[in-house]
Scaffold this active site. Structure first.
Site, short mmCIF file in Angstrom:
data_model
loop_
_atom_site.label_atom_id
_atom_site.label_comp_id
_atom_site.label_asym_id
_atom_site.label_seq_id
_atom_site.Cartn_x
_atom_site.Cartn_y
_atom_site.Cartn_z
N TYR A 1 -48.90 65.91 12.79
CA TYR A 1 -49.53 67.16 12.33
C TYR A 1 -48.49 68.27 12.45
O TYR A 1 -48.17 68.72 13.54
CB TYR A 1 -50.76 67.44 13.19
CG TYR A 1 -51.53 68.72 12.85
CD1 TYR A 1 -51.24 69.50 11.74
CD2 TYR A 1 -52.59 69.13 13.66
CE1 TYR A 1 -51.96 70.64 11.45
CE2 TYR A 1 -53.32 70.28 13.37
CZ TYR A 1 -53.00 71.03 12.27
OH TYR A 1 -53.72 72.17 11.99
N GLU B 1 -55.51 76.47 -0.22
CA GLU B 1 -55.21 77.36 -1.35
C GLU B 1 -54.01 76.85 -2.15
O GLU B 1 -53.70 77.37 -3.22
CB GLU B 1 -54.99 78.80 -0.85
CG GLU B 1 -54.02 79.01 0.30
CD GLU B 1 -54.66 78.77 1.68
OE1 GLU B 1 -55.36 77.76 1.84
OE2 GLU B 1 -54.42 79.58 2.58
N SER C 1 -59.84 73.14 6.26
CA SER C 1 -61.03 73.76 6.85
C SER C 1 -62.09 74.09 5.80
O SER C 1 -63.29 73.88 6.03
CB SER C 1 -60.63 75.06 7.57
OG SER C 1 -60.12 75.99 6.63
N SER D 1 -57.35 72.02 14.38
CA SER D 1 -57.45 73.46 14.63
C SER D 1 -58.85 73.95 14.30
O SER D 1 -59.46 74.72 15.06
CB SER D 1 -56.47 74.24 13.75
OG SER D 1 -55.27 73.56 13.57
N LYS E 1 -49.47 65.29 8.16
CA LYS E 1 -50.33 66.37 7.64
C LYS E 1 -49.42 67.57 7.56
O LYS E 1 -49.00 68.12 8.59
CB LYS E 1 -51.49 66.61 8.59
CG LYS E 1 -52.27 67.87 8.31
CD LYS E 1 -53.59 67.82 9.06
CE LYS E 1 -54.03 69.17 9.60
NZ LYS E 1 -53.85 70.30 8.72
O1 NGF Z 1 -56.88 76.70 9.78
C1 NGF Z 1 -55.71 76.53 9.53
C2 NGF Z 1 -54.68 77.30 10.26
N1 NGF Z 1 -55.28 75.69 8.59
C3 NGF Z 1 -56.21 74.84 7.88
C4 NGF Z 1 -55.83 73.42 8.07
O2 NGF Z 1 -54.49 73.19 7.76
C5 NGF Z 1 -56.10 73.13 9.55
C6 NGF Z 1 -56.31 75.19 6.42
O3 NGF Z 1 -57.35 74.42 5.90
C7 NGF Z 1 -56.53 71.80 9.78
O4 NGF Z 1 -56.46 70.95 8.94
C8 NGF Z 1 -57.06 71.50 11.11
O5 NGF Z 1 -58.16 71.93 11.40
O6 NGF Z 1 -56.38 70.84 11.87
C9 NGF Z 1 -56.61 76.68 6.27
O7 NGF Z 1 -57.70 77.05 7.07
C10 NGF Z 1 -56.96 77.03 4.83
O8 NGF Z 1 -55.95 76.57 4.00
C11 NGF Z 1 -57.12 78.55 4.68
O9 NGF Z 1 -55.88 79.19 4.87
O10 NGF Z 1 -53.60 77.58 9.47
#
Ligand code: NGF
Length: 289
Positions: free
Chosen positions: A133, A188, A204, A44, A161
């Site tokens: 995922y 978080e 992220s 994502s 994941k």
């Molecule tokens: O960005 C999202 C959307 N989730 C990410 C992560 O789970 C996405 C998370 O790090 C991910 O790993 C990917 O790029 O495939 C959040 O951004 C972070 O916890 C802040 O809420 O939910």
């Protein structure tokens, strides 16, 4: 394959093209400054669902070339178009990616048999190991323990994941499948997931805050929960401000302020307005020296 994996950002120019030089700089920042243990490519955070097949391949190639075996690589190849998923799976497997991952198919409200068939079909065609995922908040696909068990029945499915705030289900999956790899997906909640013995995390904010994530994970492994909590608290202060200001745009701007050519986000994501650019710079200065 264990530890802190950045869900890698990608640099795009104003026209939406991949900026390869910028992408390489983001990778170097992740490896040299954030010191992450691995990269999750075209998730994502990589804006995967906004780009073409050719761009996905360009990113997979650039990442593989820049990393040069320094850390393990997981390629997110999931697509609503199963032929594209298979094509990408073969592409990255041929290149040497350590594992593939695929988001649960979404939008059409597929039933579980269809979801299981999606993974089994990909794995019949692609000679690699796969990480499911699961991100119910974005896909609408909620799976229970029995359904995870059915997916894990395929020995090529090596893990998940898990991006959900359901710690009861996470604990049940951990307890029932001690040999599968479980990555926590919400940065978080890293401390809470680490206490449940996940194998690592993919996120992220690790693109900028990977060092703290590693500390949280390591402190929990050593049983030093108060130390882990202190770092999770600062991390969550940072994450709250980033979320408030615009998640991916703010991370890119913070990278930019560190001298990394992180570019802009793909449309329809909008660039940050001037005030928000300043907020992003302030967040970077306050939390990431
Ligand atoms: O960005 C999202 C959307 N989730 C990410 C992560 O789970 C996405 C998370 O790090 C991910 O790993 C990917 O790029 O495939 C959040 O951004 C972070 O916890 C802040 O809420 O939910």
């Amino acid at each position: 394959m264990k530890g802190i994996f950045s869900a890698l950002m990608c640099s795009f120019d104003e026209r939406g093209n991949v900026n390869e030089k910028g992408l390489r700089e983001i990778i170097r920042y992740n490896l040299d400054v954030c010191k992450v243990d691995g990269l999750y490519v075209n998730g994502s955070t990589g804006e995967n669902f906004l780009i073409s097949t050719e761009q996905k391949k360009q990113i997979f190639e650039t990442v593989y070339d820049e990393v040069g075996g320094e850390v393990p690589l997981i390629a997110q190849i999931g697509s609503l178009n199963i032929d594209e998923a298979i094509d990408l799976g073969k592409f990255v497997t041929g290149m040497g990616y350590n594992a593939i991952s695929a988001v649960t198919p979404f939008y059409y409200k597929f039933n579980f048999e269809e979801i299981k068939d999606y993974y089994d079909t990909i794995l019949k065609e692609v000679d690699n190991q796969l990480i499911i995922y699961s991100i119910p908040a974005l896909t609408g696909v909620h799976m229970n323990l029995d359904q995870f068990a059915e997916l894990f029945n395929n020995s090529k499915v090596i893990g998940v994941k898990f991006t959900a705030p359901d710690f009861y289900l996470l604990e049940r999956i951990r307890h029932t499948f001690p040999d599968k790899l479980i990555y926590s997906g919400f940065d978080e909640m890293l401390l809470s997931a680490s206490v449940l013995n996940v194998d690592g995390a993919i996120g992220s904010t690790f693109n900028i805050n990977g060092q703290r994530a590693k500390q949280i994970f390591d402190f929990v492994q050593k049983g030093q929960l108060q130390e882990a909590l202190a770092i999770q608290k600062v991390t969550n202060d940072l994450i709250s401000e980033v979320l408030e200001n615009g998640l991916y745009q703010t991370i890119k701007q913070i990278l930019q302020s560190k001298g990394v050519d992180a570019g802009v986000c793909r449309k329809p994501m909008k660039p940050l307005a001037t005030e928000k650019l300043e907020v992003a710079n302030t967040i970077g200065k306050r939390y990431l020296q």
